[in-house]
Each structure stands twice: as structure tokens, then as C-alpha cells.
Design an enzyme around this catalytic site. Structure first.
Site, short mmCIF file in Angstrom:
data_model
loop_
_atom_site.label_atom_id
_atom_site.label_comp_id
_atom_site.label_asym_id
_atom_site.label_seq_id
_atom_site.Cartn_x
_atom_site.Cartn_y
_atom_site.Cartn_z
N TRP A 196 -0.40 36.43 22.43
CA TRP A 196 -1.04 37.42 23.30
C TRP A 196 -0.57 37.16 24.72
CZ3 TRP A 196 -6.37 36.65 25.78
CH2 TRP A 196 -6.83 37.84 26.34
N ASP A 208 -7.83 30.08 18.93
CA ASP A 208 -8.33 31.30 19.55
C ASP A 208 -8.69 32.25 18.41
OD1 ASP A 208 -7.10 33.72 22.04
OD2 ASP A 208 -9.01 33.51 21.00
N LYS A 252 -14.09 42.37 19.03
CA LYS A 252 -13.62 43.23 17.95
C LYS A 252 -14.57 43.24 16.77
CE LYS A 252 -9.62 42.41 20.21
NZ LYS A 252 -9.58 41.62 21.45
#
Lengths: 428, 451
Positions: A149, A230, A266
Site C-alpha cells: 500500500w 497490517d 472495510k
């Protein structure tokens, strides 16, 4: 010396007079991910598709507020808790969050060896950890997978922790470059800090197999590396929360004392509420208080405390068996829709007789597909077809619907059919 | 197979050994067993946490007061520590207008929870700028202000300070002596070094205006200066408008960059406009400044972390470039700000009726605090407590800097179960008509018996 001082004085005087203190401030580069949405919003075409930001959309392309969230919100509306999260809610939130990651029956939870604090979603959890890492291991660096990311680079950079990358994605196979990954793990200095995506790797969607995770865990043990996970998509990869946490639990079986950033953006659809959790495992429960206090100190100098509303929503949902099971059901629905779209997109491309291999669409996992499209093809998709994605070719599958998948497949086919590579593959 | 590792046979060690044995004996393991590493001292078998050297951080001195208060079993205990508003009944207050706004939001089924832009809710930003700079501010009309939503006052200060540390040519910020305990940490961690300027005069319990002018006068040109817009925390001592004007002139003549911390707009005097005068004075001269706004106190939204950072620039073009750089500070910190609190604020500020209701509730809070000041002052006079206590009325906002020393404070905590920060700061919001006598007794005793 005097002339130098005079020059400095007069330039600062004139700068002051002209108010030119900010003259040197150049316009910043657009964020590569959020910039995509900006371009999409500016486009007036009725066919436009946003495959940029990883936010879930339903089959009508609309954002979704989960039913469990609406119910929780109705319950807490008008509550007194606007001042700060009570200690009870706060510890309940952390307790339930870490159980999700480490397992309800995990030893670390039962033995009280998890130092956890609320954080501002995944970004905030990573940043807290990065600052903590720099403070207590000032000479360390962070190993980030290549690719990762994009914001991971910024986070550790702003925390002033230098970075290195380790091999991850193999462009040829569009899968994992496992041997190079293991080499990098072995060659890193003992005791290095590594960032790992436990599932649904962003941006590639390529995850190690269980066996590969075991090997990675073993090598980490040998090298005494620190694994920082993560976890942004727990539940989104397979539809099953425990399955998606398997990598972390493998590390736990090997007695690693991991760190983990969790996001509820999410999997609970709480994007804008900025709810997450940072946890660091301790060798014994005595350390927990110390580590928590230091993390809170870092947070206090950044924003004091995280917003109450999101924490209350998550805590309400996770502590109520009915709401929690409703959540699990809704999570599965979201994950299934995305998996269904992967299959449909790949089928559509194959039916168009695309010369390229699109297996990676269904091999890759989670919200994103690393399409393999080139920057030129991506530009063309935006220009001619009004389809927007990040320039690394990452497609957010959540933006694909039964309504637009044919259009998308056609557009991708058009853009890639004349590809030189296609001709080579055809002949192979 | 495995040599003794020189550790005691704790169950943890056994688990580690078992894990290793699993790997070495697993037939499906892809690794070459010749590669198995022997247990050298630096290899991963100590299983000590890499953070085992981390010591417990010190308690935050302000929040620590509440921790100590909570532990106290006395029925007479009084918490005058944290600056959070309390009603006459000693309860936290959720404003009616906030309840209304929240209900509107919950009932609106069309609302979604998507990420806000990095700079936050646009409408909130516009309305916040109008609130502090005035709806008719020329700087707003000329588009010279960039406003970004941040996490309350703390977050706004941190983002502003990080921006300055990256883009401003001076890395030192001058803060008043004393100031809010968290200011130094916020600025240091953002990359600025901190110096102080004289502010509070213990002799008068008022402003050390001469000292302030001297210290700002000798600051290097271009230095950043933190100013409390109103209701100085912790002293409650504010410059008069004339004094503000002189401060403004001095600062502009030396090119000092003002960074306002506005945490109590509306709370100090009860008037939102009056409490923003200092900020508007600086903006009116066409110069540049930063302003951190918090809605924690004046809308009672403490826990929702709602605030805004504004940077007033010379031109619209500069403001736009500055905004783009602010985004680069925010994105690696928390990506984008939380939606709930800002939505509540926007709902209230945009609606004339809700806005008016808010101003009335705000004035009521401010009035109650002013009333507590008068009651305490009267109570001390009634007891003929030695000393001049006029500062209780003169000081402004939520706090009174009593002038009590740390020994006296400790005495009051021990004997009277009254909790405050050791600098003698009391939160007037924590007082009620019922508890004023108890506090007056305690102060009287402390001043008479403890030196």
C-alpha cells in the site's frame, strides 16, 4: 560575514514585507489512490467506473452501511458518552478486537499478554507503531513488501524510520516470489522489523499459502525478526474471520511476539469513523501496562484520543451475540459478491478470446486485483473508456458490478488485444 | 536432538522447543534440514519481547488527577482537574442541540460512512472558518484561507506544527509561560523546538505584559508564536484588546508568525464574536497566521475529536499550495478525519435555528462558570480568607489559577479530598453552588496553615 548577515536580513525583511514566507511551498503531488477518485468525480460520462479506492460497493455500485451498524447506531444514539470513551468501553473494545485477530481461545489473550490501544483505523495504528518503533528502537528500519500500500512508505517516513523493501510480487507469474522473499528474510540483519499483510495483500491480492507462512514464521524465528501485521481485510479475503487470521495464528504457534494493526474500515464498513486497534504482544502481563502507557503517550501528542462514536459502534457489535452474528453474515455476503465478480470478469475476458492469461483474477484474493495492465493501457482506459484505477494496475473488485462487468471486460480486452506481449503469449 | 539452550525449563521454553521440533520433524516441510540453524546466542530462542526495555510512561499530569480522584472513596471529594464542563449537579452535559443534530443524522437513512476527503468535510471546514474569522472576513472572501478538519485542538496543533516543521524556515515556537501541559509534547514530537515567553505574573496573578513584549521583542525574526485566542489555559489571564493591538503591532514588525490556539470560543465571555476578536485583529491587517479550533468544550463534543486548522495566507494561490501540503502531513498520520463529530457540527452551524439554540446553551454554560467565580469570591470574602482573591473574578474561561502552591494543593487533596493540578489550577466547571463552600473552606485552611 557582515555582508552575509546583511543579505540575510534584507532578504528576510523583503520576504516578510512581501509575505513570501510560503513562496517555496510547491504544490504537492496528488495522492496516487485518492487522486483517482478525484479524477473519477470530475468525469461526466455515464459509463464511468471507479476501480480506485478500496471501499466496498454493492451490486448497484452503491456504498453500503451494514445492518448491524445501523442497529448499533440506533442503540447508542443519545447516549451520554460524548466526553470520552469510558474505561470499560475502551477495554471491551480492545478485548474484543484482539480476540478477533488472535483467536477467542488464544493463550496470549487468556494470559493477558496483549497490549492493545484504539487507533485511527489502520493508518493510525501503523503510524502509532512506527513512532513507537522509532522511539524504542531508534536504529531500526522497516522492511516493506514490494509492492505494498503506497501510504505505508509515507507512514514510516514521517515517523522517521528508514525503510527497505523485500521481494514479494512476481510480475511474471503474477504470484508470490517466495524464494526471493525467503532469501531477503534470511539476509536481513537479525532482529529486523518486517511489515506483513496477513491476508488479501494490498495491492496485489497475492497471499502466501499456509505452508509458505509456516516457513516464513520459522525463518523469522531463526533470525529473531519482529513481525508487524497490517490486518485491513480480515473477513474479506475468504469470507471467514478465522481463516483470514491464519497467518497470524501460525506465528503465534511459533511463539512470536507480534504486533498488529487492525482496521474496521472495510470489514465493518466504518471507513469514515476511523476505528482500528493496535496491539503488541508481550512476554508477560507486566509489560502490558508499560507498552500501553507509551502508546497512549504517543497518541496524546498527536490527537489525544480517538473519536468515541466508532469505538462505541464496534464495541456494541462485537459484544452482542446477535449483532456479531449478523455482522459475520453480512461480511460473508460482501466477500462472496467480490469473489463472484472475480469469476465473472475472468470468464468474460476468456469468452472474448483475450489472448492473455487472466487466471490471476481468481487466484488473487481480497478486494484488489493486480491486473498487470501497463500505465499506457491504464491511461487509455481512463481516456477512452472512463475507467479509473491506480497506475500500478490495481483494480478494486468492489467497484465491479453485474451491471458494468461486461463493459469493463470489453474495455480491458480492447486495450490489451493489440499488446505485443499477447502476440508472444499466443505463440508460446 | 536439540541441545540444552541454557534456559530454565519454563513452559514457554517448552512451547518454543516444541514448535522447533514440529518444524524439524515435519515431513512436508520444504526446507532443507541441513539449513537448520543451531541455537547461537543471538538467534531467536530467548523469546524476550523486543520491547522488554520499555518502561512505563509517566501519567499525564492532567488526566492523572482524575485517576487519583476516581480512587478516592471520600463522599466529599471534588474533581477540579480536567477542563470538561459539568452541570450544577456535577454531571457531564450533552447539549440539547447536539442531541437533536445526532438524531437527525441517525434518522437520515441516506447517510453513508465513506471516507471523508483527506481535508475532511468541506461544509464543516467552510462553516468553521466563518465561525472564527467572521462571516464577512475579507480573507474568506478572497479565498486566502485553507481550512482542514482535524482531531480537535490537539490534532489541529499537531498537523499545523508538522507542516511548519516541514515547510517553514524557522523551527522554533514560542509558547507562553505557563501553558497547557500538552503543548510542548505536541510541538516537540512534530519536530519543532520550544522556547517560552513570559506571560503570567504570580505577583499580580495577571498578565506580565512588559515581560511578554520584551521576550517577543527579542525573539528572532520570523519565529512562530503560540497565542491563546481567549481564556488562557491554565491561567485564565487574557490580554485586553489594547494589549492585543500592541502585541499585534510588535509581532508584525518583527515578522513573527502567529499560531492561535482557540479552544474556548464562546466559553470565555459567552459571545462567539467577542472571543474571536484577537484572531480577527490579526487577520484584519492582511497578514498571515495559523489557527487551531476545537469544538470539544463549546459544543461538548470532547470525545468525538472535532476541530479545524486554518492557515491564513497572503494569496489564494499560496493557500491552495499550502492545502496540498497539509494533505501530505495528514495522510501518513491517519489518512482522513472522523466523520461523526464534524457532521454534528455542520448540521448545527448551517441551520439558523440550531445555531441560535447553540449560542443560547453556550451562553448558559459560560454564565454558570462566571456565577461560580462570583460565588467562590464571595465565599472567601465571607471567611476573611487572607490574601487578594480578586483574580478569581478577573480571570476568564474555564480555569482559575489560584496562586496556591503545590504544598497547599497537596494539603487540600489530603485533608479536603479536592483534586486539582499541582500548579494550583482549578476548573470552575467542576464547581457547583453546593460545593463552593467546601472549596472555600479548603482554600482558607490551606492558605492559613500551609506555607
Amino acid at each position: 560575514m557582515w555582508r552575509y548577515m546583511m543579505r540575510r536580513y534584507s532578504s528576510s525583511t523583503s520576504a516578510r514585507k512581501l509575505g513570501l514566507w510560503w513562496d517555496r511551498v510547491g504544490p504537492a503531488m496528488k495522492d496516487p489512490i485518492t487522486g483517482v477518485t478525484e479524477s473519477f468525480l470530475a468525469d461526466s460520462s455515464p459509463n464511468k467506473i471507479n476501480l480506485g479506492v478500496g471501499a466496498y460497493r454493492d451490486d448497484e455500485g452503491k456504498p453500503v452501511v451494514l445492518r448491524c451498524v445501523r442497529e448499533a447506531e440506533a442503540r447508542i444514539a443519545g447516549s451520554e458518552f460524548l466526553e470520552s470513551v469510558s474505561a470499560a468501553v475502551s477495554s471491551k473494545f480492545v478485548e474484543e478486537s484482539v480476540k478477533l485477530v488472535y483467536g477467542n481461545d488464544s493463550d496470549v489473550v487468556k494470559e493477558g499478554r496483549v497490549a492493545g490501544v484504539q487507533a485511527l483505523s489502520g493508518t493510525g495504528a501503523c503510524r502509532l507503531f512506527a513512532e513507537f518503533q522509532r522511539h524504542f528502537h531508534p536504529d531500526s528500519r522497516i522492511y516493506l513488501p514490494d509492492p505494498t500500500w503506497s501510504n505505508h512508505h509515507n507512514i514510516w517516513k514521517d515517523a522517521q524510520v528508514p525503510e527497505r523493501t523485500f521481494h514479494y510480487y512476481d510480475h511474471d507469474s503474477k504470484g508470490l516470489n517466495f524464494s526471493a522473499l525467503i532469501d531477503d528474510v534470511k539476509n536481513a540483519q537479525d532482529g529486523s522489523f518486517f511489515l506483513l499483510h496477513p491476508c488479501a495483500h494490498n495491492p496485489t491480492g497475492v497471499d502466501p499459502t499456509e505452508e509458505q507462512w509456516r516457513e516464513i514464521s520459522y525463518q523469522f524465528k531463526v533470525k529473531n525478526h519482529f513481525p508487524f501485521f497490517d490486518m485491513a481485510y480480515q473477513g474479506f479475503a475468504s469470507g471467514n474471520l478465522d481463516k483470514d487470521a491464519r497467518a497470524i495464528r501460525i506465528f503465534l504457534e511459533d511463539d512470536h511476539l507480534v504486533g498488529c494493526a487492525q482496521s474496521f474500515a472495510k470489514n465493518m464498513g466504518l471507513y469514515g469513523h476511523r476505528v482500528g486497534c493496535l496491539s503488541v504482544l508481550c512476554a508477560d502481563s507486566n509489560q502490558v501496562g508499560s507498552i500501553r502507557s507509551q502508546l497512549q503517550r504517543i497518541a496524546r501528542a498527536m490527537y489525544s484520543s480517538p473519536p468515541v462514536h466508532g469505538v462505541l459502534l464496534v464495541s456494541t457489535i462485537l459484544s452482542d451475540p446477535y449483532l456479531k452474528s449478523l455482522w459475520i453474515e453480512e461480511l460473508k455476503t460482501m466477500a462472496n459478491r467480490i469473489r463472484g465478480m472475480r469469476t465473472t470478469l475472468q470468464d468474460s475476458l476468456e469468452r472474448l478470446d483475450s489472448p492473455l492469461n487472466w487466471d490471476h483474477i481468481t487466484n488473487q484474493v481480497g478486494m484488489f486485483c493486480f491486473s498487470g495492465l501497463t500505465p499506457d493501457q491504464i491511461d487509455r482506459l481512463a481516456r477512452e473508456f472512463h475507467i479509473y484505477m491506480t497506475r500500478d494496475g490495481r483494480i478494486s473488485m468492489a467497484g465491479v458490478t453485474t451491471g458494468n462487468v461486461s463493459y469493463l471486460a470489453n474495455a480491458i480486452h480492447e486495450t490489451t488485444r493489440s499488446d505485443q506481449e499477447a502476440k508472444i503469449l499466443c505463440n508460446a | 536432538m536439540r541441545p540444552e539452550l541454557g534456559h530454565g525449563s519454563s513452559s514457554a521454553t517448552d512451547r518454543r522447543l516444541n514448535a522447533l521440533l514440529r518444524h524439524l520433524s515435519s515431513s512436508s516441510s520444504p526446507m532443507d534440514s541441513r539449513d537448520s540453524i543451531s541455537a547461537s546466542p543471538t538467534s531467536g530462542f530467548q523469546n524476550d519481547s523486543v520491547f522488554s526495555h520499555v518502561v512505563r510512561g509517566p501519567e499525564d499530569p492532567i488526566l492523572g488527577v482524575t485517576v487519583a480522584y476516581n480512587k478516592d472513596p471520600s463522599p466529599n471529594k471534588l474533581n477540579l482537574g480536567v477542563g470538561a464542563y459539568r452541570t450544577e449537579e456535577g454531571k457531564p452535559l450533552v447539549l440539547n442541540v447536539v442531541r437533536k443534530a445526532e438524531q437527525l443524522l441517525v434518522n437520515d437513512r441516506s447517510r453513508i460512512k465513506e471516507y471523508l476527503p483527506i481535508v475532511g468535510l468541506a461544509e464543516f471546514n467552510k462553516l468553521s472558518a466563518k465561525l472564527i474569522f467572521g462571516a464577512d472576513s475579507p480573507a474568506i472572501r478572497e479565498n486566502r484561507i485553507t481550512t482542514v478538519q482535524c482531531l480537535s485542538g490537539t490534532g489541529s496543533l499537531r498537523v499545523g506544527a508538522e507542516f511548519l516543521a516541514k515547510h517553514y524556515h524557522q523551527r522554533t515556537i514560542y509558547i507562553p509561560l505557563p501553558t497547557w501541559g500538552n503543548h510542548t509534547k505536541v510541538f516537540n514530537l512534530a519536530g519543532l523546538s520550544v522556547k517560552s515567553y513570559r506571560y503570567y505574573d504570580p505577583a499580580t496573578r495577571g498578565l506580565n505584559f512588559q515581560g511578554l513584549l520584551e521576550d517577543l521583542g527579542s525573539a528572532p525574526s520570523g519565529a512562530i508564536v503560540l497565542l491563546h485566542a481567549c481564556a488562557h489555559n491554565p491561567t485564565g489571564v487574557d490580554p485586553t484588546l489594547d494589549q492585543w493591538e500592541r502585541i499585534r503591532q510588535l509581532m508584525r514588525s518583527k515578522g513573527l508568525l502567529p499560531f492561535f490556539d482557540s479552544a474556548y470560543q464562546g466559553f470565555a465571555s459567552g459571545s462567539l464574536d467577542a472571543d474571536a476578536q484577537s484572531v480577527r485583529m490579526f487577520v484584519a491587517d492582511g497578514g498571515e497566521c495559523l489557527a487551531a479550533q476545537s469544538y470539544a468544550k463549546n459544543m461538548g463534543l470532547y470525545g468525538e475529536r472535532v476541530g479545524a486548522l486554518s492557515i491564513v495566507c497572503k494569496t489564494a494561490d499560496v493557500a491552495s499550495r499550502v492545502e496540498s501540503q497539509l494533505k501530505l502531513v495528514i495522510r501518513p498520520m491517519y489518512s482522513n478525519p472522523p466523520i461523526h463529530g464534524a457532521s454534528i457540527v455542520a448540521t448545527i452551524l448551517r441551520d439558523r435555528n440550531l445555531y441560535n439554540e447553540w449560542t443560547i446553551e453556550l451562553k448558559a454554560m459560560a454564565d454558570r462558570i462566571i456565577s461560580m467565580r462570583h460565588q467562590l469570591s464571595d465565599a472567601l470574602r465571607a471567611r476573611s480568607t487572607p490574601g487578594d482573591w480578586s483574580h478569581i473574578i478577573k480571570q476568564i474561561g474555564m480555569f482559575t489559577f489560584t496562586g496556591l502552591n503545590s504544598k497547599q494543593v497537596a494539603f487540600m487533596t489530603k485533608e479536603y479530598h479536592i483534586y486539582m493540578t499541582s500548579d494550583g489550577r482549578i476548573s470552575m466547571a467542576g464547581l457547583s453552588s453546593k460545593t463552593v463552600p467546601h472549596l472555600a473552606d479548603a482554600i482558607h485552611a490551606a492558605v492559613s496553615r500551609v506555607v
